[in-house]
Design a protein around this motif. Structure first.
Motif, PDB file in Angstrom:
ATOM      1  N   LEU A  96       0.810  -1.215   0.000  1.00  0.00           N
ATOM      2  CA  LEU A  96       0.000   0.000   0.000  1.00  0.00           C
ATOM      3  C   LEU A  96       0.847   1.272   0.000  1.00  0.00           C
ATOM      4  O   LEU A  96       0.315   2.367  -0.131  1.00  0.00           O
ATOM      5  N   VAL A  97       2.162   1.106   0.160  1.00  0.00           N
ATOM      6  CA  VAL A  97       3.069   2.255   0.247  1.00  0.00           C
ATOM      7  C   VAL A  97       4.110   2.169  -0.861  1.00  0.00           C
ATOM      8  O   VAL A  97       4.855   1.194  -0.929  1.00  0.00           O
ATOM      9  N   PRO A  98       4.189   3.159  -1.759  1.00  0.00           N
ATOM     10  CA  PRO A  98       5.223   3.152  -2.795  1.00  0.00           C
ATOM     11  C   PRO A  98       6.614   3.110  -2.179  1.00  0.00           C
ATOM     12  O   PRO A  98       6.836   3.601  -1.059  1.00  0.00           O
ATOM     13  N   ASN A  99       7.570   2.531  -2.901  1.00  0.00           N
ATOM     14  CA  ASN A  99       8.933   2.364  -2.386  1.00  0.00           C
ATOM     15  C   ASN A  99       9.505   3.641  -1.794  1.00  0.00           C
ATOM     16  O   ASN A  99      10.090   3.645  -0.716  1.00  0.00           O
ATOM     17  N   GLY A 100       9.357   4.753  -2.481  1.00  0.00           N
ATOM     18  CA  GLY A 100       9.962   6.001  -2.041  1.00  0.00           C
ATOM     19  C   GLY A 100       9.289   6.635  -0.845  1.00  0.00           C
ATOM     20  O   GLY A 100       9.811   7.601  -0.275  1.00  0.00           O
ATOM     21  N   GLU A 101       8.124   6.110  -0.437  1.00  0.00           N
ATOM     22  CA  GLU A 101       7.380   6.704   0.669  1.00  0.00           C
ATOM     23  C   GLU A 101       7.359   5.836   1.925  1.00  0.00           C
ATOM     24  O   GLU A 101       6.719   6.182   2.913  1.00  0.00           O
ATOM     25  N   ARG A 102       8.075   4.729   1.914  1.00  0.00           N
ATOM     26  CA  ARG A 102       8.064   3.835   3.063  1.00  0.00           C
ATOM     27  C   ARG A 102       8.723   4.501   4.270  1.00  0.00           C
ATOM     28  O   ARG A 102       9.802   5.062   4.166  1.00  0.00           O
ATOM     29  N   ASP A 103       8.061   4.405   5.417  1.00  0.00           N
ATOM     30  CA  ASP A 103       8.528   5.065   6.628  1.00  0.00           C
ATOM     31  C   ASP A 103       8.242   4.148   7.813  1.00  0.00           C
ATOM     32  O   ASP A 103       7.156   4.177   8.386  1.00  0.00           O
ATOM     33  N   ALA A 104       9.218   3.332   8.161  1.00  0.00           N
ATOM     34  CA  ALA A 104       9.024   2.344   9.216  1.00  0.00           C
ATOM     35  C   ALA A 104       8.782   2.995  10.565  1.00  0.00           C
ATOM     36  O   ALA A 104       8.152   2.401  11.446  1.00  0.00           O
ATOM     37  N   LEU A 105       9.262   4.221  10.770  1.00  0.00           N
ATOM     38  CA  LEU A 105       9.074   4.901  12.045  1.00  0.00           C
ATOM     39  C   LEU A 105       7.657   5.434  12.213  1.00  0.00           C
ATOM     40  O   LEU A 105       7.143   5.507  13.330  1.00  0.00           O
ATOM     41  N   ALA A 106       7.023   5.822  11.105  1.00  0.00           N
ATOM     42  CA  ALA A 106       5.720   6.487  11.176  1.00  0.00           C
ATOM     43  C   ALA A 106       4.535   5.581  10.838  1.00  0.00           C
ATOM     44  O   ALA A 106       3.397   5.911  11.177  1.00  0.00           O
ATOM     45  N   ALA A 107       4.772   4.464  10.170  1.00  0.00           N
ATOM     46  CA  ALA A 107       3.668   3.609   9.730  1.00  0.00           C
ATOM     47  C   ALA A 107       2.974   2.965  10.926  1.00  0.00           C
ATOM     48  O   ALA A 107       3.619   2.566  11.900  1.00  0.00           O
ATOM     49  N   GLY A 108       1.640   2.855  10.835  1.00  0.00           N
ATOM     50  CA  GLY A 108       0.872   2.347  11.966  1.00  0.00           C
ATOM     51  C   GLY A 108      -0.202   1.351  11.580  1.00  0.00           C
ATOM     52  O   GLY A 108      -0.536   1.189  10.404  1.00  0.00           O
ATOM     53  N   THR A 109      -0.759   0.703  12.591  1.00  0.00           N
ATOM     54  CA  THR A 109      -1.701  -0.401  12.405  1.00  0.00           C
ATOM     55  C   THR A 109      -3.135  -0.050  12.818  1.00  0.00           C
ATOM     56  O   THR A 109      -3.930  -0.944  13.109  1.00  0.00           O
ATOM     57  N   ALA A 110      -3.484   1.233  12.822  1.00  0.00           N
ATOM     58  CA  ALA A 110      -4.829   1.617  13.248  1.00  0.00           C
ATOM     59  C   ALA A 110      -5.906   0.935  12.412  1.00  0.00           C
ATOM     60  O   ALA A 110      -6.959   0.539  12.933  1.00  0.00           O
ATOM     61  N   GLY A 111      -5.660   0.786  11.115  1.00  0.00           N
ATOM     62  CA  GLY A 111      -6.659   0.174  10.246  1.00  0.00           C
ATOM     63  C   GLY A 111      -6.996  -1.252  10.641  1.00  0.00           C
ATOM     64  O   GLY A 111      -8.143  -1.700  10.481  1.00  0.00           O
ATOM     65  N   VAL A 112      -6.021  -1.975  11.175  1.00  0.00           N
ATOM     66  CA  VAL A 112      -6.285  -3.339  11.643  1.00  0.00           C
ATOM     67  C   VAL A 112      -7.245  -3.300  12.826  1.00  0.00           C
ATOM     68  O   VAL A 112      -8.180  -4.098  12.922  1.00  0.00           O
ATOM     69  N   GLY A 113      -7.023  -2.351  13.732  1.00  0.00           N
ATOM     70  CA  GLY A 113      -7.932  -2.195  14.857  1.00  0.00           C
ATOM     71  C   GLY A 113      -9.340  -1.855  14.406  1.00  0.00           C
ATOM     72  O   GLY A 113     -10.325  -2.343  14.980  1.00  0.00           O
ATOM     73  N   GLU A 114      -9.464  -1.034  13.370  1.00  0.00           N
ATOM     74  CA  GLU A 114     -10.783  -0.678  12.844  1.00  0.00           C
ATOM     75  C   GLU A 114     -11.486  -1.900  12.264  1.00  0.00           C
ATOM     76  O   GLU A 114     -12.711  -2.060  12.425  1.00  0.00           O
ATOM     77  N   LEU A 115     -10.740  -2.771  11.583  1.00  0.00           N
ATOM     78  CA  LEU A 115     -11.341  -3.992  11.040  1.00  0.00           C
ATOM     79  C   LEU A 115     -11.797  -4.918  12.168  1.00  0.00           C
ATOM     80  O   LEU A 115     -12.868  -5.535  12.086  1.00  0.00           O
ATOM     81  N   ILE A 116     -10.984  -5.026  13.213  1.00  0.00           N
ATOM     82  CA  ILE A 116     -11.375  -5.853  14.359  1.00  0.00           C
ATOM     83  C   ILE A 116     -12.642  -5.298  15.007  1.00  0.00           C
ATOM     84  O   ILE A 116     -13.569  -6.057  15.343  1.00  0.00           O
ATOM     85  N   ALA A 117     -12.699  -3.981  15.176  1.00  0.00           N
ATOM     86  CA  ALA A 117     -13.893  -3.366  15.764  1.00  0.00           C
ATOM     87  C   ALA A 117     -15.131  -3.633  14.913  1.00  0.00           C
ATOM     88  O   ALA A 117     -16.223  -3.899  15.438  1.00  0.00           O
ATOM     89  N   HIS A 118     -14.962  -3.577  13.593  1.00  0.00           N
ATOM     90  CA  HIS A 118     -16.081  -3.854  12.682  1.00  0.00           C
ATOM     91  C   HIS A 118     -16.560  -5.293  12.833  1.00  0.00           C
ATOM     92  O   HIS A 118     -17.772  -5.570  12.847  1.00  0.00           O
ATOM     93  N   ALA A 119     -15.609  -6.218  12.977  1.00  0.00           N
ATOM     94  CA  ALA A 119     -15.971  -7.620  13.147  1.00  0.00           C
ATOM     95  C   ALA A 119     -16.690  -7.845  14.482  1.00  0.00           C
ATOM     96  O   ALA A 119     -17.654  -8.628  14.558  1.00  0.00           O
ATOM     97  N   VAL A 120     -16.233  -7.173  15.531  1.00  0.00           N
ATOM     98  CA  VAL A 120     -16.905  -7.287  16.834  1.00  0.00           C
ATOM     99  C   VAL A 120     -18.339  -6.783  16.723  1.00  0.00           C
ATOM    100  O   VAL A 120     -19.280  -7.392  17.262  1.00  0.00           O
ATOM    101  N   GLU A 121     -18.539  -5.673  16.014  1.00  0.00           N
ATOM    102  CA  GLU A 121     -19.886  -5.128  15.813  1.00  0.00           C
ATOM    103  C   GLU A 121     -20.777  -6.101  15.054  1.00  0.00           C
ATOM    104  O   GLU A 121     -22.004  -6.109  15.230  1.00  0.00           O
ATOM    105  N   ALA A 122     -20.165  -6.944  14.211  1.00  0.00           N
ATOM    106  CA  ALA A 122     -20.928  -7.920  13.424  1.00  0.00           C
ATOM    107  C   ALA A 122     -21.303  -9.158  14.233  1.00  0.00           C
ATOM    108  O   ALA A 122     -21.904 -10.086  13.692  1.00  0.00           O
TER     109      ALA A 122
END
Length: 369
Positions: A96-122
């Motif tokens: 999801l991140v082009p080679n020149g924009e990869r940033d291991a220090l800043a990248a985060g996993t919030a979207g995974v938490g949002e998917l888990i929350a959606h599944a819990v709601e289901a």
């Protein structure tokens, strides 16, 4: 000859179904009388949801969530018989991140938490999170934040998103409540969270981390491990799979997740064992057959399962860096490199499907004899 074709995806160039079709096309060209069975697989990383949907059916649930660098991405999870199957790469994947924009220090996993929350709601009773192919090294802190537990610094203010800031974490504000949901971490690797085989040192460089960033991430994850121990009631930094997906495995373990091999989950749910029972030769493959392949990756899981039955197994990979002795110890009879066959990695990437088919045709003539 009855040939089972059971590859993983090829590192962002071919999905597992595309790789299986390419291998089959080449094999038919060299050994048209062979009987082929295609069983594309995944080990928790990219393709996890697609492979399971093809095998199980069920309902695909679409959701727009935060991507690895915050911009919205469209993600899909699978609901089948009360279980949610989530692929972390859909929300925080490296692709999801082009080679020149990869940033291991800043990248985060919030979207995974949002998917888990959606599944819990289901109202599902079980959530299986496939781990692998992430652009992140935040130890799952972003997932925690999205689920209600925010890491803060000494001043009590929320820390910036990403693994780089966790070195300043002092505590968590809030908590995570998933109710009675059973959580499973389906990991593509067995790496611990910290150390020379940990998330930062092994996987950080491919996510854009230089030596300085790797050292900072190691310190950050060390601090984060202390906070996770408070959540889990035990130290989880050395648990196998804790280092998966940039330490996302550790966060899931802290929330009570059991750790399973992603390849093992797929093996069970796709009926791979039945297909193996009928095969006289097994072909598997991935983008790079390297030392990480020997630490719980799908190709060695397939090879091991074939070896249990005395069935020969060959690997077709974009590149091969595992020696014959170590490959044989993992159950691989021979490993073939697309790049070596066509002359260079560049040539293989110029036409991933075509060059993989060409290699399969070449290999088929050898094994048919």
């Amino acid at each position: 000859m009855r040939v089972l074709i059971a590859p993983d995806c090829f590192g962002g160039t071919l999905t597992a179904p595309e790789a299986a079709e390419a291998i089959a096309a080449g094999w038919r060209g060299g050994a048209p009388d062979d009987e082929l069975a295609l069983c594309p697989l995944a080990d928790g990383g990219p393709g996890f949801v697609d492979v399971l949907h093809a095998a199980l059916g069920g309902d695909l649930r679409h959701r727009s969530v935060a991507g690895p660098l915050g911009a919205p991405v469209d993600a899909v999870w699978l609901e089948h018989d009360g279980t949610a199957y989530i692929e972390c790469a859909q929300a925080c994947g490296l692709t999801l991140v082009p080679n020149g924009e990869r940033d291991a220090l800043a990248a985060g996993t919030a979207g995974v938490g949002e998917l888990i929350a959606h599944a819990v709601e289901a109202k599902v009773h079980t959530i299986v999170v496939g781990l692998g192919g992430s652009a992140t090294t935040d130890g799952g802190a972003g997932m925690f934040r999205a689920l209600g537990a925010v890491p803060v610094g000494e001043d009590g203010e929320p820390l910036p998103v990403g693994g780089g800031s966790l070195v300043d974490a002092t505590r968590l504000v809030g908590g995570v409540d998933l109710g009675d949901v059973t959580l499973v971490a389906a990991s593509d690797v067995e790496n611990p969270l910290l150390g020379k085989l940990g998330a930062a040192r092994v996987f950080g460089p491919q996510k854009g981390a230089d030596d300085l960033a790797v050292r900072r991430l190691e310190r950050s994850l060390t601090r984060w491990a202390d906070l996770l121990a408070g959540v889990a009631g035990r130290d989880i930094r050395d648990v196998q799979g804790a280092g998966a997906a940039g330490g996302l495995g550790a966060a899931l373990i802290a929330l009570g997740a059991s750790v399973e091999s992603g390849a093992g989950v797929v093996r069970r749910l796709t009926g791979l064992d039945s297909a193996l029972a009928d095969a006289q030769l097994v072909i598997t493959g991935e983008g790079s057959f390297d030392f990480q392949s020997l630490r719980g990756k799908l190709v060695t899981r397939v090879a091991g399962a074939a070896a249990e039955r005395g069935t020969p197994c060959v690997v077709l990979a974009g590149q091969v860096s595992v020696g014959r002795r170590r490959a044989a110890a993992a159950g691989v009879d021979h490993a073939y490199s697309v790049a070596e066959h066509v002359g260079s990695a560049e040539a293989s990437l110029a036409d991933p499907g075509g060059t993989l088919s060409a290699l399969a045709k070449h290999v088929s003539s050898q094994w048919t004899r």
